[in-house]
Design an enzyme around this catalytic site. Structure first.
Site, PDB file in Angstrom:
ATOM      1  N   HIS A 142       0.813  -1.218   0.000  1.00 41.85           N
ATOM      2  CA  HIS A 142       0.000   0.000   0.000  1.00 41.85           C
ATOM      3  C   HIS A 142       0.847   1.269   0.000  1.00 41.85           C
ATOM      4  O   HIS A 142       0.336   2.354  -0.293  1.00 41.85           O
ATOM      5  CB  HIS A 142      -0.984   0.001   1.181  1.00 41.85           C
ATOM      6  CG  HIS A 142      -0.391   0.325   2.508  1.00 41.85           C
ATOM      7  ND1 HIS A 142      -0.089  -0.652   3.438  1.00 41.85           N
ATOM      8  CD2 HIS A 142      -0.060   1.494   3.090  1.00 41.85           C
ATOM      9  CE1 HIS A 142       0.399  -0.076   4.523  1.00 41.85           C
ATOM     10  NE2 HIS A 142       0.429   1.228   4.340  1.00 41.85           N
ATOM     11  N   ILE A 181     -14.260 -24.434   2.490  1.00 44.12           N
ATOM     12  CA  ILE A 181     -14.198 -25.021   3.828  1.00 44.12           C
ATOM     13  C   ILE A 181     -14.788 -24.081   4.861  1.00 44.12           C
ATOM     14  O   ILE A 181     -14.937 -22.883   4.614  1.00 44.12           O
ATOM     15  CB  ILE A 181     -12.738 -25.362   4.220  1.00 44.12           C
ATOM     16  CG1 ILE A 181     -11.840 -24.127   4.067  1.00 44.12           C
ATOM     17  CG2 ILE A 181     -12.215 -26.532   3.414  1.00 44.12           C
ATOM     18  CD1 ILE A 181     -10.407 -24.340   4.509  1.00 44.12           C
ATOM     19  N   GLY A 234       3.411   6.473   7.968  1.00 46.41           N
ATOM     20  CA  GLY A 234       4.770   6.667   7.478  1.00 46.41           C
ATOM     21  C   GLY A 234       5.704   5.558   7.914  1.00 46.41           C
ATOM     22  O   GLY A 234       6.745   5.332   7.302  1.00 46.41           O
ATOM     23  N   ASN A 235       5.351   4.845   9.010  1.00 44.51           N
ATOM     24  CA  ASN A 235       6.123   3.682   9.435  1.00 44.51           C
ATOM     25  C   ASN A 235       5.821   2.458   8.572  1.00 44.51           C
ATOM     26  O   ASN A 235       6.544   1.455   8.633  1.00 44.51           O
ATOM     27  CB  ASN A 235       5.836   3.320  10.887  1.00 44.51           C
ATOM     28  CG  ASN A 235       6.683   4.092  11.873  1.00 44.51           C
ATOM     29  OD1 ASN A 235       6.179   4.865  12.668  1.00 44.51           O
ATOM     30  ND2 ASN A 235       7.997   3.881  11.816  1.00 44.51           N
ATOM     31  N   SER A 236       4.737   2.512   7.793  1.00 45.12           N
ATOM     32  CA  SER A 236       4.338   1.366   6.984  1.00 45.12           C
ATOM     33  C   SER A 236       5.483   0.901   6.090  1.00 45.12           C
ATOM     34  O   SER A 236       6.101   1.695   5.379  1.00 45.12           O
ATOM     35  CB  SER A 236       3.140   1.727   6.114  1.00 45.12           C
ATOM     36  OG  SER A 236       1.984   1.908   6.879  1.00 45.12           O
ATOM     37  N   ASP A 288       0.189  -7.637   1.695  1.00 43.34           N
ATOM     38  CA  ASP A 288       0.574  -6.223   1.666  1.00 43.34           C
ATOM     39  C   ASP A 288       2.088  -6.054   1.621  1.00 43.34           C
ATOM     40  O   ASP A 288       2.656  -5.198   2.296  1.00 43.34           O
ATOM     41  CB  ASP A 288      -0.010  -5.477   2.867  1.00 43.34           C
ATOM     42  CG  ASP A 288      -0.065  -3.969   2.644  1.00 43.34           C
ATOM     43  OD1 ASP A 288       0.196  -3.531   1.509  1.00 43.34           O
ATOM     44  OD2 ASP A 288      -0.351  -3.229   3.605  1.00 43.34           O
ATOM     45  N   GLY A 317      -8.451 -26.444  -3.798  1.00 43.94           N
ATOM     46  CA  GLY A 317      -9.678 -26.487  -4.566  1.00 43.94           C
ATOM     47  C   GLY A 317     -10.883 -26.971  -3.783  1.00 43.94           C
ATOM     48  O   GLY A 317     -11.693 -27.751  -4.301  1.00 43.94           O
ATOM     49  N   VAL A 318     -11.043 -26.502  -2.536  1.00 42.00           N
ATOM     50  CA  VAL A 318     -12.230 -26.824  -1.745  1.00 42.00           C
ATOM     51  C   VAL A 318     -12.739 -25.559  -1.078  1.00 42.00           C
ATOM     52  O   VAL A 318     -11.986 -24.615  -0.858  1.00 42.00           O
ATOM     53  CB  VAL A 318     -11.934 -27.881  -0.650  1.00 42.00           C
ATOM     54  CG1 VAL A 318     -11.628 -29.231  -1.264  1.00 42.00           C
ATOM     55  CG2 VAL A 318     -10.798 -27.424   0.261  1.00 42.00           C
TER      56      VAL A 318
END
Length: 467
Positions: free
Chosen positions: A97, A259, A198-200, A127, A256-257
């Site tokens: 992001h 659940i 800003g720490n992201s 992310d 492919g299930v």
């Protein structure tokens, strides 16, 4: 006295620091500030207070142009974030992001040097983004540590560019482990080390200087740190980074299930001793169907690992290489069966939600007032007005009651609610359903994931306002 001395020695052996200065000095050259630049479309809504055709129209337009307020022209938007170098040849990790939609990405090093970065690949599910810069000499870098060894109470240190103030260090402890907040593959470390906007994308270090997390989100009533921050665990990040480096994209295993978690009532009805495992609710065409899995099977083991719940199974499958043949043990009608499944690739099979889908929902109102918020499903016009990507999904906040709890906790028009109760919301009815579920469960509040300018944060709002 002997007991007190012994406990003190044990604390010292665990590395309780007298100072973080030496560690900060050693790893600072590997942490970077990230600035992105994006060209966004001009505003399409009302542009001024002078009526069209007024004799003052030309004067007002000239005033806007002089002050850089001409909304008809595209404008350049900037954003700030953090990251860290993971190899001497210039690979850099940050949050997706932070750089999403950017036309240009500039990396500032601790020394003040700046380099332009190229995007190697992204993984919106965790992310995480991988960047690359070219330098004439080897760059200082940090290594990933084993996040599974981090214990609640261990010291940690966060570094980054909070609120655009430049390189900054904060320290705290691991507050909790294995937090699941907003996605299928989440494994967050919760910390009380100060993390702000800003720490992201910045690193969370252990006391040996290894990165055990990537700082991603905070829970906050006002947009600032209150000591509840979340870092994506390094053992998740390293797998993503390796795939982005090799392929430029992720390649996750696909069983492919469909659940769901096994409840005690369901376990009793099936004659099972406890409610562990993952209940198969549907088997569409794919690897599981080819291997013979059926709706009603309870998956109890995957590739040699016991299954506790659906979240664990999804993570295990996603972390398994595409094309691998794995043994899946199921309980079927009270008997145990072992099936061999060759995994497909999830990215080739995932269902997508086109932007038009939200507009085609039957009898969906255009807006709704809930919890002091006026909400509208994202439309093409709203995406353009808010400068969002075409793929953006959720509910746009178009107005906030200034007397409401939502306003007090920092929500503002232009925010986008993407999740409620840790589930994606694509429509107003989705949000109503999640509120109803929370009320039926006896909860007093609901947790919302709110994005503003791409930055995510969690906000808990009281359900009393919906009664």
């Amino acid at each position: 006295m002997v007991l007190i001395l012994s406990q003190s020695l044990m604390a010292a052996a665990r590395g309780a620091p007298e100072s973080f200065a030496d560690l900060a000095e050693r790893i600072s050259p590997s942490v970077v500030n990230i600035t992105t630049s994006t060209m966004v479309a001009g505003r399409t809504g009302p542009q001024g207070i002078v009526p069209e055709g007024s004799p003052f129209e030309d004067f007002f337009r000239e005033f806007q142009d002089r002050n850089g307020q001409n909304g008809d022209r595209p404008r350049r938007s900037s954003a700030l974030g953090s990251g860290f170098v993971i190899s001497e040849d210039g690979f850099i990790v940050t949050n997706n992001h932070v750089i999403e939609g950017a036309d240009e990405i500039t990396i500032e090093f601790f020394s003040g040097r700046e380099l332009v970065a190229t995007l190697v690949g992204t993984d919106p599910n965790t992310d995480i983004a991988l960047l690359k810069v070219e330098a004439e000499e080897p760059l200082p870098f940090v290594r990933f540590g084993d996040s599974d060894t981090a214990r609640v109470g261990d010291w940690v240190m966060a570094m980054g560019n909070p609120l655009g103030q430049g390189f900054s260090v904060s320290a705290g402890i691991v507050s909790a482990r294995n937090r699941a907040l907003s996605g299928t593959y989440d494994d967050y470390i919760q910390t009380d080390a100060a993390i702000n906007r800003g720490n992201s994308g910045g690193p969370l270090f252990n006391m040996t200087g290894d990165v055990i997390g990537v700082n991603t989100a905070i829970l906050s009533p006002n947009g600032g740190s209150i000591g509840i921050g979340f870092s994506m665990a390094s053992n998740v990040v390293t797998k993503v980074v390796d795939q982005l480096k090799e392929f430029g994209e992720t390649r996750r295993g696909w069983l492919g299930v469909r659940i769901q978690d096994l409840t005690p009532d369901m376990a009793e009805a099936l004659g099972l001793a406890d409610a562990t495992g993952a209940m198969v609710s549907d088997v569409p065409e794919g690897p599981a169907m080819d291997a013979g899995l059926q709706a009603g099977d309870v998956i109890t083991s995957f590739d040699g690992k016991e299954i506790e719940d659906t979240r664990q199974l999804v993570r295990l499958v996603g972390n398994t290489e595409v094309g691998k043949a794995v043994r899946v043990i199921v309980n079927r009608n009270g008997t145990t069966e072992t099936l061999l499944v060759t995994l497909g690739r999830r990215e080739d099979s995932e269902e997508t939600f086109p932007a038009s889908q939200q507009q085609d929902l039957p009898e969906e109102p255009s807006s709704m007032d809930l919890m002091g918020l006026t909400l509208s499903p994202l439309t093409a016009d709203l995406r353009q007005e808010l400068a969002l990507e075409d793929s953006a999904r959720g509910l746009a906040v178009t107005a906030v009651d200034e007397a409401s709890e939502a306003f007090e906790k920092g929500l503002r028009p232009g925010d986008v609610i993407t999740e409620a109760g840790q589930a994606q919301v694509l429509s107003l009815s989705d949000l109503e359903d999640k509120i109803a579920e929370a009320q039926e469960a006896g909860r007093k509040s609901i947790l919302l994931l709110v994005r503003r300018g791409g930055d995510p944060r969690f906000v808990a709002l009281s359900l009393e306002a919906t009664e």
